[in-house]
Motif scaffolding. Structure first.
Motif, PDB file in Angstrom:
ATOM      1  N   ASP A  98       0.745  -1.234  -0.120  1.00  0.00           N
ATOM      2  CA  ASP A  98       0.038  -0.037   0.060  1.00  0.00           C
ATOM      3  C   ASP A  98       0.958   1.211   0.117  1.00  0.00           C
ATOM      4  OD1 ASP A  98      -2.357  -1.501   0.097  1.00  0.00           O
ATOM      5  OD2 ASP A  98      -2.692  -1.349   2.238  1.00  0.00           O
ATOM      6  N   THR A  99       1.972   1.360   0.868  1.00  0.00           N
ATOM      7  CA  THR A  99       2.679   2.429   1.039  1.00  0.00           C
ATOM      8  C   THR A  99       4.015   2.411   0.373  1.00  0.00           C
ATOM      9  OG1 THR A  99       3.911   1.650   3.015  1.00  0.00           O
ATOM     10  CG2 THR A  99       1.847   2.822   3.335  1.00  0.00           C
ATOM     11  N   GLU A 100       4.413   1.275  -0.388  1.00  0.00           N
ATOM     12  CA  GLU A 100       5.605   1.124  -1.221  1.00  0.00           C
ATOM     13  C   GLU A 100       6.774   1.397  -0.207  1.00  0.00           C
ATOM     14  OE1 GLU A 100       5.774   2.867  -4.717  1.00  0.00           O
ATOM     15  OE2 GLU A 100       3.739   2.147  -5.473  1.00  0.00           O
ATOM     16  N   GLU A 101       6.815   1.020   1.118  1.00  0.00           N
ATOM     17  CA  GLU A 101       7.780   1.260   2.089  1.00  0.00           C
ATOM     18  C   GLU A 101       8.232   0.039   2.350  1.00  0.00           C
ATOM     19  OE1 GLU A 101       8.139   2.344   6.589  1.00  0.00           O
ATOM     20  OE2 GLU A 101       6.579   2.906   5.825  1.00  0.00           O
ATOM     21  N   GLU A 102       9.708   0.128   1.937  1.00  0.00           N
ATOM     22  CA  GLU A 102      10.835  -1.234   2.312  1.00  0.00           C
ATOM     23  C   GLU A 102      11.061  -1.215   3.587  1.00  0.00           C
ATOM     24  OE1 GLU A 102      12.416  -2.195  -2.176  1.00  0.00           O
ATOM     25  OE2 GLU A 102      13.673  -1.887  -0.524  1.00  0.00           O
ATOM     26  N   THR A 103      11.161  -2.562   3.909  1.00  0.00           N
ATOM     27  CA  THR A 103      11.523  -2.748   5.581  1.00  0.00           C
ATOM     28  C   THR A 103      12.603  -3.928   5.355  1.00  0.00           C
ATOM     29  OG1 THR A 103       9.432  -1.796   6.468  1.00  0.00           O
ATOM     30  CG2 THR A 103      11.067  -2.821   7.819  1.00  0.00           C
ATOM     31  N   GLU A 149      -0.432  -6.236   3.269  1.00  0.00           N
ATOM     32  CA  GLU A 149       0.043  -6.878   2.492  1.00  0.00           C
ATOM     33  C   GLU A 149       1.483  -6.530   1.876  1.00  0.00           C
ATOM     34  OE1 GLU A 149      -2.277  -7.354  -1.068  1.00  0.00           O
ATOM     35  OE2 GLU A 149      -4.097  -8.322   0.143  1.00  0.00           O
ATOM     36  N   TYR A 150       2.541  -7.668   1.969  1.00  0.00           N
ATOM     37  CA  TYR A 150       3.724  -7.145   1.701  1.00  0.00           C
ATOM     38  C   TYR A 150       4.139  -8.159   0.607  1.00  0.00           C
ATOM     39  CZ  TYR A 150       4.200  -5.203   6.350  1.00  0.00           C
ATOM     40  OH  TYR A 150       4.102  -4.584   7.239  1.00  0.00           O
ATOM     41  N   GLU A 151       5.305  -7.749  -0.152  1.00  0.00           N
ATOM     42  CA  GLU A 151       6.001  -8.465  -1.162  1.00  0.00           C
ATOM     43  C   GLU A 151       7.400  -8.620  -0.898  1.00  0.00           C
ATOM     44  OE1 GLU A 151       7.376  -8.211  -5.949  1.00  0.00           O
ATOM     45  OE2 GLU A 151       5.842  -6.641  -5.400  1.00  0.00           O
TER      46      GLU A 151
END
Length: 158
Positions: A98-103, A149-151
């Motif tokens: 959703d936010t395109e934030e990478e962790t 949801e994560y990729e």
């Protein structure tokens, strides 16, 4: 017998803590108890009671660490087959869809977990949702704020 998975770093940290407790803390506490005994009446001796309480905590931690080290299953992620799958010990880069934030998280044992340092417990909801998945897979993870949801962008071994 329950096994405690941990990385080589986590195993070394527990061994170091155990050594500190046995060689530094235990003698210091014993000396504090002896000194407090010299002050006389133990019933109303706050120093004595505080030192005995500290001794109890220290001895309990020693037993806990010894049990975990005895049941440790040390897993070195650098020796695992590099198949792109999320398994214990790997570092995984995920992107919130959703936010395109990478962790970036490393999946470690319970005693090693430090969320601020990017180390999450293998028993955490995020890790449980990622284990077994591969690079490019999507993972739906239940969080306190709802399903996220994560990729899986990258899986790094070692």
């Amino acid at each position: 017998m329950q096994r405690y998975p941990m990385t080589p770093e986590g195993h070394a940290a527990l061994e170091s803590e155990l050594k500190q407790l046995k060689t530094v803390d235990r003698p210091r506490i014993t000396a504090a108890i002896a000194e407090a005994r010299e002050h006389g009446d133990l019933k109303e001796n706050a120093e004595y009671h505080a030192a005995r309480e500290q001794q109890g905590f220290s001895e309990a931690r020693i037993r806990d660490i010894e049990a975990k080290l005895g049941a440790a299953q040390v897993i070195d992620p650098s020796t695992l087959p590099k198949e792109g799958r999320v398994v214990f010990g790997v570092t995984v880069v995920i992107e919130n869809m959703d936010t395109e934030e990478e962790t970036r998280y490393q999946i470690v044992g319970d005693d090693e977990a430090n969320f601020k340092a990017g180390k999450i417990s293998v028993n955490s909801p995020i890790a449980r949702g990622l284990i077994g998945k591969s690079e490019g897979d999507e993972a739906r993870i239940e969080t306190p704020k709802g399903v996220v949801e994560y990729e899986i962008m990258e899986v790094i071994y070692g």
